[in-house]
Design a protein around this motif. Structure first.
Motif, PDB file in Angstrom:
ATOM      1  N   ASN A  77     -20.942  -2.893 -14.099  1.00  0.00           N
ATOM      2  CA  ASN A  77     -19.530  -3.131 -14.344  1.00  0.00           C
ATOM      3  C   ASN A  77     -18.811  -2.751 -13.054  1.00  0.00           C
ATOM      4  OD1 ASN A  77     -19.287  -0.270 -14.394  1.00  0.00           O
ATOM      5  ND2 ASN A  77     -19.540  -0.231 -16.618  1.00  0.00           N
ATOM      6  N   GLU A  78     -17.520  -2.500 -13.103  1.00  0.00           N
ATOM      7  CA  GLU A  78     -16.808  -2.171 -11.869  1.00  0.00           C
ATOM      8  C   GLU A  78     -17.171  -0.788 -11.329  1.00  0.00           C
ATOM      9  OE1 GLU A  78     -15.431  -3.651 -14.435  1.00  0.00           O
ATOM     10  OE2 GLU A  78     -14.894  -5.578 -13.514  1.00  0.00           O
ATOM     11  N   ASN A  79     -17.702   0.091 -12.187  1.00  0.00           N
ATOM     12  CA  ASN A  79     -17.875   1.489 -11.798  1.00  0.00           C
ATOM     13  C   ASN A  79     -19.307   2.007 -11.851  1.00  0.00           C
ATOM     14  OD1 ASN A  79     -14.963   1.901 -11.584  1.00  0.00           O
ATOM     15  ND2 ASN A  79     -14.957   1.749 -13.817  1.00  0.00           N
ATOM     16  N   GLN A  80     -20.215   1.291 -12.496  1.00  0.00           N
ATOM     17  CA  GLN A  80     -21.583   1.775 -12.679  1.00  0.00           C
ATOM     18  C   GLN A  80     -22.577   0.655 -12.426  1.00  0.00           C
ATOM     19  OE1 GLN A  80     -20.622   3.108 -16.764  1.00  0.00           O
ATOM     20  NE2 GLN A  80     -21.483   5.096 -16.184  1.00  0.00           N
TER      21      GLN A  80
ATOM     22  N   ASP B  33     -27.224  -2.133  -2.325  1.00  0.00           N
ATOM     23  CA  ASP B  33     -26.171  -3.041  -1.873  1.00  0.00           C
ATOM     24  C   ASP B  33     -24.893  -2.846  -2.683  1.00  0.00           C
ATOM     25  OD1 ASP B  33     -27.725  -4.130   0.122  1.00  0.00           O
ATOM     26  OD2 ASP B  33     -28.387  -5.844  -1.082  1.00  0.00           O
ATOM     27  N   TRP B  34     -25.052  -2.663  -3.991  1.00  0.00           N
ATOM     28  CA  TRP B  34     -23.885  -2.435  -4.847  1.00  0.00           C
ATOM     29  C   TRP B  34     -23.182  -1.137  -4.458  1.00  0.00           C
ATOM     30  CZ3 TRP B  34     -22.166   1.255  -8.286  1.00  0.00           C
ATOM     31  CH2 TRP B  34     -21.127   0.886  -9.141  1.00  0.00           C
ATOM     32  N   LEU B  35     -23.957  -0.076  -4.250  1.00  0.00           N
ATOM     33  CA  LEU B  35     -23.383   1.210  -3.857  1.00  0.00           C
ATOM     34  C   LEU B  35     -22.732   1.116  -2.481  1.00  0.00           C
ATOM     35  CD1 LEU B  35     -26.254   3.594  -5.021  1.00  0.00           C
ATOM     36  CD2 LEU B  35     -23.949   3.519  -5.980  1.00  0.00           C
ATOM     37  N   SER B  36     -23.345   0.382  -1.575  1.00  0.00           N
ATOM     38  CA  SER B  36     -22.804   0.221  -0.230  1.00  0.00           C
ATOM     39  C   SER B  36     -21.422  -0.407  -0.272  1.00  0.00           C
ATOM     40  CB  SER B  36     -23.746  -0.642   0.615  1.00  0.00           C
ATOM     41  OG  SER B  36     -23.207  -0.887   1.889  1.00  0.00           O
ATOM     42  N   GLU B  37     -21.286  -1.456  -1.088  1.00  0.00           N
ATOM     43  CA  GLU B  37     -19.990  -2.126  -1.197  1.00  0.00           C
ATOM     44  C   GLU B  37     -18.967  -1.232  -1.891  1.00  0.00           C
ATOM     45  OE1 GLU B  37     -18.083  -6.273  -3.007  1.00  0.00           O
ATOM     46  OE2 GLU B  37     -20.257  -6.005  -2.903  1.00  0.00           O
ATOM     47  N   ARG B  38     -19.391  -0.554  -2.944  1.00  0.00           N
ATOM     48  CA  ARG B  38     -18.461   0.285  -3.705  1.00  0.00           C
ATOM     49  C   ARG B  38     -17.961   1.467  -2.882  1.00  0.00           C
ATOM     50  NH1 ARG B  38     -16.308   2.135  -8.240  1.00  0.00           N
ATOM     51  NH2 ARG B  38     -16.573   4.299  -8.883  1.00  0.00           N
ATOM     52  N   HIS B  39     -18.843   2.070  -2.107  1.00  0.00           N
ATOM     53  CA  HIS B  39     -18.480   3.275  -1.361  1.00  0.00           C
ATOM     54  C   HIS B  39     -18.176   2.998   0.110  1.00  0.00           C
ATOM     55  CE1 HIS B  39     -19.434   6.035  -4.670  1.00  0.00           C
ATOM     56  NE2 HIS B  39     -20.472   5.251  -4.914  1.00  0.00           N
TER      57      HIS B  39
ATOM     58  N   ASP C 187     -20.065   2.161   2.500  1.00  0.00           N
ATOM     59  CA  ASP C 187     -21.036   2.922   3.290  1.00  0.00           C
ATOM     60  C   ASP C 187     -22.158   1.974   3.713  1.00  0.00           C
ATOM     61  OD1 ASP C 187     -22.906   4.633   4.384  1.00  0.00           O
ATOM     62  OD2 ASP C 187     -22.741   6.158   2.813  1.00  0.00           O
ATOM     63  N   ALA C 188     -22.108   1.508   4.941  1.00  0.00           N
ATOM     64  CA  ALA C 188     -23.077   0.526   5.437  1.00  0.00           C
ATOM     65  C   ALA C 188     -24.491   1.081   5.467  1.00  0.00           C
ATOM     66  CB  ALA C 188     -22.679   0.052   6.830  1.00  0.00           C
ATOM     67  N   LYS C 189     -24.621   2.406   5.556  1.00  0.00           N
ATOM     68  CA  LYS C 189     -25.961   2.987   5.626  1.00  0.00           C
ATOM     69  C   LYS C 189     -26.758   2.751   4.344  1.00  0.00           C
ATOM     70  CE  LYS C 189     -26.209   6.471   9.199  1.00  0.00           C
ATOM     71  NZ  LYS C 189     -26.660   7.850   9.507  1.00  0.00           N
ATOM     72  N   LEU C 190     -26.065   2.669   3.219  1.00  0.00           N
ATOM     73  CA  LEU C 190     -26.770   2.396   1.958  1.00  0.00           C
ATOM     74  C   LEU C 190     -27.387   1.000   1.987  1.00  0.00           C
ATOM     75  CD1 LEU C 190     -24.125   3.929  -0.453  1.00  0.00           C
ATOM     76  CD2 LEU C 190     -26.419   4.823  -0.045  1.00  0.00           C
ATOM     77  N   HIS C 191     -26.652   0.041   2.506  1.00  0.00           N
ATOM     78  CA  HIS C 191     -27.207  -1.308   2.678  1.00  0.00           C
ATOM     79  C   HIS C 191     -28.412  -1.273   3.613  1.00  0.00           C
ATOM     80  CE1 HIS C 191     -27.485  -5.616   3.392  1.00  0.00           C
ATOM     81  NE2 HIS C 191     -27.363  -5.389   4.693  1.00  0.00           N
ATOM     82  N   GLN C 192     -28.324  -0.484   4.665  1.00  0.00           N
ATOM     83  CA  GLN C 192     -29.419  -0.373   5.627  1.00  0.00           C
ATOM     84  C   GLN C 192     -30.669   0.234   4.983  1.00  0.00           C
ATOM     85  OE1 GLN C 192     -27.758   1.840   8.900  1.00  0.00           O
ATOM     86  NE2 GLN C 192     -26.184   0.299   9.296  1.00  0.00           N
ATOM     87  N   VAL C 193     -30.478   1.193   4.080  1.00  0.00           N
ATOM     88  CA  VAL C 193     -31.618   1.765   3.355  1.00  0.00           C
ATOM     89  C   VAL C 193     -32.327   0.669   2.570  1.00  0.00           C
ATOM     90  CG1 VAL C 193     -32.297   3.293   1.458  1.00  0.00           C
ATOM     91  CG2 VAL C 193     -30.726   4.121   3.213  1.00  0.00           C
TER      92      VAL C 193
END
Length: 359
Positions: free
Chosen positions: A265-268, A301-307, A309-315
């Motif tokens: 959803n928008e938050n989880q 990728d979802w967390l990277s966009e939400r936060h 934080d490009a490093k999450l996408h890199q992980v």
């Protein structure tokens, strides 16, 4: 530095093996990129029954509300005791109670996997909370009624709100890809229910004039996927049709065992492989963990966009590159024609991650 809190629900059957392998791989990638995760193990499935007499304990659901996201292993609800089998399964319970309305399931050809449709790269956006899946669209009760021993009535629920939000999710992704959306329905027969879904998606489409839109009946769409899967980009559909189409698409591009998904959803967001718990091979250390690993890549990728934080996408990218590198080199589990065990495959990915990170 923020430490992202990630829930870990290992689940049943092969779940503990593939989820543990996934966590190890992502720990290695996170270490290389200096990203911090707080991995929090929570009971689900048989573990939940043994500890709380509930396959989806209240404790687990409450803890998930404090998590940035989580990994859900497969469940073997068909084997649960009758009193638990009658309830929503853990996946359905979490999707319903947390309103994880978007089930996003990519189907993409991969190195080492024998696609029967050639090159393909599509994503199915499945509405995740209502439709004909009666355990998910009722506030109280199951949504089925046995009128006589020979007659059963099953309810299907379709709302404009649900169709609008899954359509927006699908069109927003289409804007980032090939700008094409296919709506799948059965409005020629289920005229009111899937007709509402179709018409609502078409209304939403007007807000995305750059996107090309077409639509197909569900029965025709199965044939089109087999004949020309490469022509499709984003597919949006209701719950049951999305479940069927995504399993078909996953098998067409290689194997359902490779198929990832997230529920959001928008938050989880919840990472969950499309396959089941495979109890016949549980504990043998031979299961293919790619499905849940790629689901966790989607979670990154979802967390990277939400936060932001490009490093999450890199992980996530580092893990995906490690997987593909292993497959290209012929390192794979038995279901793909290789000889690596689950744990050996994870260790091979970790070694590749180290090499890729140096580059």
């Amino acid at each position: 530095m923020k430490a992202y809190k990630l829930g870990v629900l290992q689940g049943d059957g092969i779940g503990p093996e593939i989820v543990s392998a996934t966590v190890k791989v992502f720990k290695a990638a996170a270490q290389e990129l200096n990203v911090k995760f707080d991995w929090t193990e929570l009971p689900m499935g048989w573990e939940g029954i043994e500890k709380y007499n509930d396959p989806t304990p209240r404790y687990t659901k409450e803890m998930l509300n404090d998590c940035d996201g989580w990994i859900l292993g497969p469940h073997d609800s068909a084997a649960y005791p009758p009193e638990h089998k009658a309830k929503r399964n853990p996946s359905g319970e979490l999707r319903h109670t947390l309103d994880l309305y978007a089930n996003i399931r990519p189907a993409k050809t991969m190195p080492g996997a024998k696609s029967v449709v050639g090159e393909a790269d599509l994503i199915i956006y499945r509405e995740n909370t209502e439709g004909f899946y009666t355990d998910r669209n009722m506030h109280i009760g199951g949504g089925e009624w046995q009128i006589t021993p020979e007659v059963v009535v099953s309810a299907g629920v379709f709302t404009k709100k649900a169709a609008e939000r899954i359509a927006h999710a699908a069109f927003k992704m289409a804007m980032q890809r090939r700008k094409k959306v296919t709506i799948v329905h059965k409005a020629n027969v289920i005229k009111l229910g899937t007709g509402l879904f179709l018409n609502t998606c078409k209304e939403v489409a007007q807000q995305y004039p750059e996107v090309t839109v077409d639509d197909y009946h569900i029965d025709a769409m199965t044939a089109h996927l087999v004949r020309r899967a490469r022509d499709f980009d984003i597919i949006v559909t209701e719950n049951m049709f999305g479940d069927i189409l995504s399993d078909l698409a996953g098998e067409l591009v290689g194997s359902l065992g490779l198929a990832p998904s997230i529920n959001t959803n928008e938050n989880q967001a919840m990472a969950q492989a499309a396959h089941g718990s495979a109890p016949d091979i549980a504990g043998k250390n031979i299961a293919n963990p790619i499905g849940i690993m790629l689901s966790t890549v989607m979670l990154m990728d979802w967390l990277s966009e939400r936060h932001h934080d490009a490093k999450l996408h890199q992980v996530g990218q580092l893990v995906e590159e490690g997987i593909n590198s292993c497959l290209k080199a012929g390192t794979m589990t038995g279901d793909l024609g290789g000889s690596a065990s689950t744990s050996e495959f994870a260790e091979a990915i970790i070694a590749r991650i180290g090499e890729l990170a140096v580059k």
